[in-house]
Structure formats: structure tokens, C-alpha cells
Design a protein around this motif. Structure first.
Motif, PDB file in Angstrom:
ATOM      1  N   VAL A  53     -52.395 -45.362  31.073  1.00 12.85           N
ATOM      2  CA  VAL A  53     -51.972 -45.929  29.789  1.00 12.85           C
ATOM      3  C   VAL A  53     -53.178 -46.498  29.058  1.00 12.85           C
ATOM      4  CG1 VAL A  53     -50.659 -47.805  28.715  1.00 12.85           C
ATOM      5  CG2 VAL A  53     -49.589 -46.383  30.468  1.00 12.85           C
ATOM      6  N   PHE A  54     -54.053 -47.182  29.785  1.00 14.00           N
ATOM      7  CA  PHE A  54     -55.277 -47.735  29.190  1.00 14.00           C
ATOM      8  C   PHE A  54     -56.178 -46.612  28.668  1.00 14.00           C
ATOM      9  CE2 PHE A  54     -59.611 -49.647  29.723  1.00 14.00           C
ATOM     10  CZ  PHE A  54     -59.460 -50.670  28.800  1.00 14.00           C
ATOM     11  N   PHE A  55     -56.237 -45.493  29.395  1.00 12.33           N
ATOM     12  CA  PHE A  55     -57.015 -44.328  28.973  1.00 12.33           C
ATOM     13  C   PHE A  55     -56.584 -43.864  27.585  1.00 12.33           C
ATOM     14  CE2 PHE A  55     -57.158 -39.685  28.593  1.00 12.33           C
ATOM     15  CZ  PHE A  55     -58.504 -39.422  28.807  1.00 12.33           C
ATOM     16  N   HIS A  56     -55.278 -43.735  27.370  1.00 15.44           N
ATOM     17  CA  HIS A  56     -54.773 -43.251  26.081  1.00 15.44           C
ATOM     18  C   HIS A  56     -54.850 -44.326  25.000  1.00 15.44           C
ATOM     19  CE1 HIS A  56     -53.527 -39.511  27.828  1.00 15.44           C
ATOM     20  NE2 HIS A  56     -52.749 -40.114  28.713  1.00 15.44           N
ATOM     21  N   LEU A  57     -54.563 -45.558  25.362  1.00 17.25           N
ATOM     22  CA  LEU A  57     -54.579 -46.633  24.372  1.00 17.25           C
ATOM     23  C   LEU A  57     -55.969 -46.835  23.786  1.00 17.25           C
ATOM     24  CD1 LEU A  57     -53.046 -48.988  23.001  1.00 17.25           C
ATOM     25  CD2 LEU A  57     -53.719 -50.417  24.942  1.00 17.25           C
ATOM     26  N   GLU A  58     -56.996 -46.709  24.604  1.00 16.75           N
ATOM     27  CA  GLU A  58     -58.364 -46.982  24.165  1.00 16.75           C
ATOM     28  C   GLU A  58     -59.136 -45.728  23.753  1.00 16.75           C
ATOM     29  OE1 GLU A  58     -59.848 -49.881  23.691  1.00 16.75           O
ATOM     30  OE2 GLU A  58     -58.041 -50.997  24.249  1.00 16.75           O
ATOM     31  N   ILE A 295     -41.613 -33.923  14.092  1.00 17.72           N
ATOM     32  CA  ILE A 295     -42.205 -33.567  15.379  1.00 17.72           C
ATOM     33  C   ILE A 295     -43.613 -33.002  15.190  1.00 17.72           C
ATOM     34  CG2 ILE A 295     -41.223 -31.220  15.489  1.00 17.72           C
ATOM     35  CD1 ILE A 295     -40.928 -31.640  18.520  1.00 17.72           C
ATOM     36  N   GLU A 296     -43.844 -32.325  14.087  1.00 20.05           N
ATOM     37  CA  GLU A 296     -45.193 -31.849  13.781  1.00 20.05           C
ATOM     38  C   GLU A 296     -46.134 -33.036  13.574  1.00 20.05           C
ATOM     39  OE1 GLU A 296     -46.017 -28.753  13.839  1.00 20.05           O
ATOM     40  OE2 GLU A 296     -44.175 -27.590  13.504  1.00 20.05           O
ATOM     41  N   ASN A 297     -45.650 -34.045  12.832  1.00 20.07           N
ATOM     42  CA  ASN A 297     -46.457 -35.247  12.607  1.00 20.07           C
ATOM     43  C   ASN A 297     -46.728 -35.979  13.921  1.00 20.07           C
ATOM     44  OD1 ASN A 297     -46.423 -34.735   9.849  1.00 20.07           O
ATOM     45  ND2 ASN A 297     -44.607 -35.984   9.500  1.00 20.07           N
ATOM     46  N   PHE A 298     -45.729 -35.992  14.805  1.00 22.64           N
ATOM     47  CA  PHE A 298     -45.910 -36.643  16.107  1.00 22.64           C
ATOM     48  C   PHE A 298     -47.012 -35.966  16.908  1.00 22.64           C
ATOM     49  CE2 PHE A 298     -44.843 -36.049  20.638  1.00 22.64           C
ATOM     50  CZ  PHE A 298     -45.135 -37.324  21.102  1.00 22.64           C
ATOM     51  N   PHE A 299     -46.949 -34.643  17.017  1.00 27.91           N
ATOM     52  CA  PHE A 299     -47.982 -33.922  17.770  1.00 27.91           C
ATOM     53  C   PHE A 299     -49.371 -34.199  17.202  1.00 27.91           C
ATOM     54  CE2 PHE A 299     -44.744 -30.728  19.420  1.00 27.91           C
ATOM     55  CZ  PHE A 299     -44.932 -31.063  20.743  1.00 27.91           C
ATOM     56  N   ALA A 300     -49.494 -34.155  15.879  1.00 25.12           N
ATOM     57  CA  ALA A 300     -50.800 -34.380  15.244  1.00 25.12           C
ATOM     58  C   ALA A 300     -51.315 -35.791  15.533  1.00 25.12           C
ATOM     59  CB  ALA A 300     -50.692 -34.141  13.739  1.00 25.12           C
ATOM     60  N   TRP A 301     -50.454 -36.799  15.396  1.00 23.39           N
ATOM     61  CA  TRP A 301     -50.858 -38.196  15.631  1.00 23.39           C
ATOM     62  C   TRP A 301     -51.176 -38.428  17.096  1.00 23.39           C
ATOM     63  CZ3 TRP A 301     -50.142 -42.685  18.176  1.00 23.39           C
ATOM     64  CH2 TRP A 301     -50.572 -43.872  17.556  1.00 23.39           C
ATOM     65  N   TRP A 302     -50.331 -37.911  17.958  1.00 20.00           N
ATOM     66  CA  TRP A 302     -50.462 -38.082  19.407  1.00 20.00           C
ATOM     67  C   TRP A 302     -51.779 -37.508  19.901  1.00 20.00           C
ATOM     68  CZ3 TRP A 302     -48.300 -34.672  23.689  1.00 20.00           C
ATOM     69  CH2 TRP A 302     -48.056 -35.398  24.863  1.00 20.00           C
ATOM     70  N   LYS A 303     -52.121 -36.314  19.434  1.00 17.35           N
ATOM     71  CA  LYS A 303     -53.363 -35.670  19.863  1.00 17.35           C
ATOM     72  C   LYS A 303     -54.586 -36.377  19.291  1.00 17.35           C
ATOM     73  CE  LYS A 303     -52.004 -31.524  18.510  1.00 17.35           C
ATOM     74  NZ  LYS A 303     -52.027 -30.062  18.240  1.00 17.35           N
ATOM     75  N   ARG A 304     -54.489 -36.809  18.052  1.00 18.67           N
ATOM     76  CA  ARG A 304     -55.660 -37.383  17.386  1.00 18.67           C
ATOM     77  C   ARG A 304     -55.973 -38.796  17.856  1.00 18.67           C
ATOM     78  NH1 ARG A 304     -56.401 -38.218  10.810  1.00 18.67           N
ATOM     79  NH2 ARG A 304     -58.488 -39.148  10.910  1.00 18.67           N
ATOM     80  N   HIS A 305     -54.950 -39.633  17.992  1.00 18.40           N
ATOM     81  CA  HIS A 305     -55.202 -41.056  18.220  1.00 18.40           C
ATOM     82  C   HIS A 305     -55.048 -41.511  19.671  1.00 18.40           C
ATOM     83  CE1 HIS A 305     -55.687 -41.697  13.988  1.00 18.40           C
ATOM     84  NE2 HIS A 305     -54.467 -41.273  13.707  1.00 18.40           N
ATOM     85  N   LEU A 327     -47.074 -39.852  26.852  1.00 19.30           N
ATOM     86  CA  LEU A 327     -45.754 -40.119  26.264  1.00 19.30           C
ATOM     87  C   LEU A 327     -45.303 -41.553  26.548  1.00 19.30           C
ATOM     88  CD1 LEU A 327     -43.927 -36.776  27.149  1.00 19.30           C
ATOM     89  CD2 LEU A 327     -44.738 -37.485  24.901  1.00 19.30           C
ATOM     90  N   ILE A 328     -45.591 -42.043  27.753  1.00 18.69           N
ATOM     91  CA  ILE A 328     -45.261 -43.422  28.100  1.00 18.69           C
ATOM     92  C   ILE A 328     -46.016 -44.389  27.189  1.00 18.69           C
ATOM     93  CG2 ILE A 328     -45.603 -45.187  29.898  1.00 18.69           C
ATOM     94  CD1 ILE A 328     -44.961 -42.918  31.952  1.00 18.69           C
ATOM     95  N   THR A 329     -47.292 -44.099  26.945  1.00 16.13           N
ATOM     96  CA  THR A 329     -48.088 -44.941  26.046  1.00 16.13           C
ATOM     97  C   THR A 329     -47.484 -44.968  24.649  1.00 16.13           C
ATOM     98  OG1 THR A 329     -50.080 -44.332  27.301  1.00 16.13           O
ATOM     99  CG2 THR A 329     -50.407 -45.357  25.138  1.00 16.13           C
ATOM    100  N   TYR A 330     -47.049 -43.798  24.162  1.00 21.83           N
ATOM    101  CA  TYR A 330     -46.442 -43.735  22.827  1.00 21.83           C
ATOM    102  C   TYR A 330     -45.139 -44.530  22.779  1.00 21.83           C
ATOM    103  CZ  TYR A 330     -44.931 -41.854  18.341  1.00 21.83           C
ATOM    104  OH  TYR A 330     -44.529 -41.727  17.036  1.00 21.83           O
ATOM    105  N   LEU A 331     -44.324 -44.428  23.824  1.00 19.82           N
ATOM    106  CA  LEU A 331     -43.069 -45.192  23.864  1.00 19.82           C
ATOM    107  C   LEU A 331     -43.342 -46.688  23.902  1.00 19.82           C
ATOM    108  CD1 LEU A 331     -41.048 -43.010  26.403  1.00 19.82           C
ATOM    109  CD2 LEU A 331     -40.475 -43.375  23.994  1.00 19.82           C
TER     110      LEU A 331
END
Length: 386
Positions: A53-58, A295-305, A327-331
Motif C-alpha cells: 500500500v505504501f508502494f502505491h501511495l508514494e 472506468i476509463e478515467n479510473f484506469f488512467a488515474w490508477w496507472k498514472r498516480h 486496488l486496496i490502496t484506491y479503496l
């Protein structure tokens, strides 16, 4: 028996643990991860979950980047890393060979928790689940990720709740894997799948209707249409067509079960939507399909940030662990942003969270250093007397 997860047991960084707190409930009845032999785990599941989770958050870029931070960063070393640190081999073994059952359990439990907390934006449309697949660039050594010659890719298939803007289901396949079979796996009985033209298949339309699955799917404009019953539409609205039809060429690929077809036009682009939702108006069908872009916006945001597609594992097991951690980090972010700001997830709030974590660390570090200085002075006085 309920398990105990204590996020406060290491330190006192209030902001990080407020963000991480929903994990307490999500892991309450989680199956325990145990060592397969006599050797104790070098990295517990709690450590593994927090690290990823820290990996994705940072926004770390690689496993090596994460491990260096876990060793050298004050916050990560004291609050995230295992007590005795973690070596590259132990981290790789943990990611690529264990914990998948626990990560899936946490994801599903956290998703249910978020569903209870987050408001529904369009409840009148029912449970709308956007379904789509996204390719992940793989290395040539990932032999299982077939795509094409001299190219390896994996594909993640996600069911995304369009009313609450959170992921609901996830599956992983090789890059050239078919997407349509995952529709039945993703949808529950009360859901309506919302899909793009890539999911058009007349045989599948019949199958989904036979299985009681509801769908809203854009189809190709060139698809042949046999009209059974045509309905009136508002001449001043965006909808220009609403009818009960059979789709396809007779004797070749025509649907056996009738379905509804709605046509609407936006900015000179015509959309043809096949559905078995008869309870909605044609305008509501159009509105439901427009939400698919979420869902397209989600994929783009998820991958980028969250840097979800920066691989830290090469096995199918390890990649699925990483995807679930993302996905857990996003939730966690969705719950945190709603409870703290009454807002949806945004990079502005994520950056604020990162800054607040570091600011609190500086304050804690200063207080801790004062404590150490006082303790050292007391010890010096004690030894001076003896």
C-alpha cells in the motif's frame, strides 16, 4: 475467531493510520498466513500489505526503490518495514509465492465496506458495473503473458461500480485473453454490466439473457437489425431510435432472444446501445452508457498516480498480488477522501495526505529525539553516581 490487526502498534503517525484504519475491519476474519515450514515468516502479511500500500501511495517506481525507502526513510523504516528489516530475496519470495488468498480477502472485504460508506450517485439506474480490460506491459521472461511474437502483455479485467466510483471485481489473464467470458464472472444477479463495442457478441447476448444477466452494450452501427416492435421517441431529445429487435444476419449470427436497441446522438456521433433493461427510459439508457467512461478515467488515474503498472513481480501470482494491493490502496483513498473531505478521490487530496504524513513524521521525530536526549542524560547521571 476474529484476528487482531493493530495499525497503531508501531508508531503514532495519526494521518497515516487514519488512512489505513479501515484495514482493521477488513482483516477481522481473514485467513491467517502461516509459514510453510519450520522457518518463521521474514515478512508477515501485515508487513507485506502495508509495504505494498505504501508502494502505491508514494508512487515508487520499482521493488528496489521500495526496499531502499524501507531501509533508509525514517517513516518507512519505523512504521512500514518489518522489525528486523526486509531483504530483496525475502520480499520477492513473499510477493511471488504467498499472500494471494489474504489480499483477495482484504480487497473483497474492503470493497464491501466502501459500498456501505460511499453514496450512490445515480441510484435510479440500479447497480451499474462498468466492465473493461487493460493491458499491462510485461517482460519477455513472463512466459505466461502471451500477447504476440516478441511481445508479452498481461490483461487485468475489472468490474467498476459506476454509481460509487470504486472497483468491484478483478481478474487477470494473458494479454491476448478474451474479455467477454469475464462478464458473467463479474456480474452479480442485481448488477447491470455496461460495456463498449469490444464486448458485442450475439451468442453472448443470448447467453447473458438466459443466465439472467443484465447488460447495456454499445454495438457497431453496421449491425443488421430486424425490428419486432418500434417505440415512439421524443423528437426534441437526443434519442432517435428505441425498439425491440433481433440483431445480426438470419441463419448466421442473429440473436435468438429479442432485446432492446436504443440509438442516440451526441455531438454528431451516433451511439447504438443493446440492452435487456426494459424498466428504464431510453434517455436513462443513454445516461447509463455515458457513465461507462468512468472506468476509463479510473484506469488512467490508477496507472498514472498509483504506479500500479510499474512491475515489482514477474509471476502471475505476484502480479495479481500487486494489482490487488493497488486496488486496496484506491479503496482506502476513496474511503479516506469521503470521510475527511466528503469528496471523491483526487490527486490533490492524495498529495495532501503524503505531505501530512511527512509533516507529522517531522514532529514525531523531533519529540522522539528530545526523549532520547533526555534518556541519555539520565543514563549519564546514573552512571556518574555509580
Amino acid at each position: 475467531m476474529p484476528r487482531t490487526f493493530q495499525p497503531h502498534q508501531k508508531g503514532q503517525n495519526f494521518r497515516f493510520y487514519k488512512f489505513f484504519k479501515p484495514i482493521e475491519e477488513a482483516t477481522l476474519y481473514m485467513p491467517t498466513l502461516t509459514s510453510r515450514g519450520n522457518r518463521p515468516l521474514q515478512m508477515t502479511f501485515d508487513d507485506q500489505l502495508k509495504a505494498l500500500v505504501f508502494f502505491h501511495l508514494e508512487e515508487h517506481h520499482s521493488a528496489q526503490h521500495l526496499l531502499q525507502v524501507l531501509e533508509e526513510d525514517d517513516f518507512a523504516r519505523t512504521e512500514i518495514a518489518p522489525k528486523d528489516g526486509i531483504k530483496k530475496s525475502s520480499f520477492s519470495e513473499a510477493t511471488n509465492s504467498r499472500g494471494l488468498e489474504q489480499f483477495m480477502y482484504v480487497f473483497e472485504s474492503l470493497q464491501a465496506q466502501a459500498s456501505r460508506i460511499l453514496p450512490k450517485q445515480h441510484p435510479e439506474l440500479g447497480n451499474l458495473i462498468g466492465i473493461d480490460g487493460s493491458l499491462i506491459d510485461a517482460t519477455l521472461s513472463m512466459y505466461w503473458a502471451d500477447y504476440r511474437k516478441n511481445s508479452k502483455k498481461a490483461k487485468v479485467h475489472v468490474g467498476f461500480d459506476l454509481n460509487q466510483a470504486i472497483p468491484r471485481k478483478v481478474f487477470l489473464s494473458e494479454g491476448n485473453g478474451a474479455e467477454r467470458p469475464f462478464v458473467s464472472k463479474i456480474l452479480s444477479d442485481d448488477d447491470t454490466g455496461v460495456t463498449d463495442r469490444g464486448y458485442q457478441c450475439h451468442k453472448r447476448f443470448d447467453q447473458w439473457q438466459g443466465d439472467g444477466k443484465k447488460f447495456i452494450c454499445r454495438i457497431k452501427a453496421s449491425t443488421k437489425k430486424f425490428i419486432i416492435e418500434q417505440k415512439q421517441v421524443n423528437p426534441d431529445g437526443i434519442v432517435f431510435f428505441d425498439a425491440i429487435v433481433l440483431l445480426g444476419t438470419p441463419g448466421i449470427n442473429q440473436t435468438k432472444k429479442p432485446l432492446r436497441l436504443v440509438g442516440y446522438e451526441v455531438e454528431n456521433v451516433k451511439y447504438w446501445i443493446a440492452t435487456n433493461r426494459y424498466d428504464l427510459s431510453s434517455e436513462q439508457i443513454a445516461a447509463a452508457y455515458k457513465l461507462r467512461w468512468n472506468i476509463e478515467n479510473f484506469f488512467a488515474w490508477w496507472k498514472r498516480h498509483l504506479k500500479v503498472y510499474h512491475l515489482i513481480a514477474r509471476s502471475k501470482h505476484g502480479l495479481m498480488v500487486q494489482i490487488l494491493a493497488g486496488l486496496i490502496t484506491y479503496l482506502l483513498l476513496a474511503i479516506y477522501c469521503h470521510q475527511t473531505y466528503n469528496e471523491k478521490v483526487s490527486i490533490k487530496r492524495v498529495r495532501q495526505l503524503r505531505i501530512q504524513i511527512q509533516n507529522e513524521l517531522r514532529c514525531i521525530g523531533s519529540a522522539y529525539q528530545t526523549y532520547l536526549d533526555q534518556k541519555n542524560q539520565a543514563n549519564q547521571r546514573f552512571y556518574a553516581k555509580t
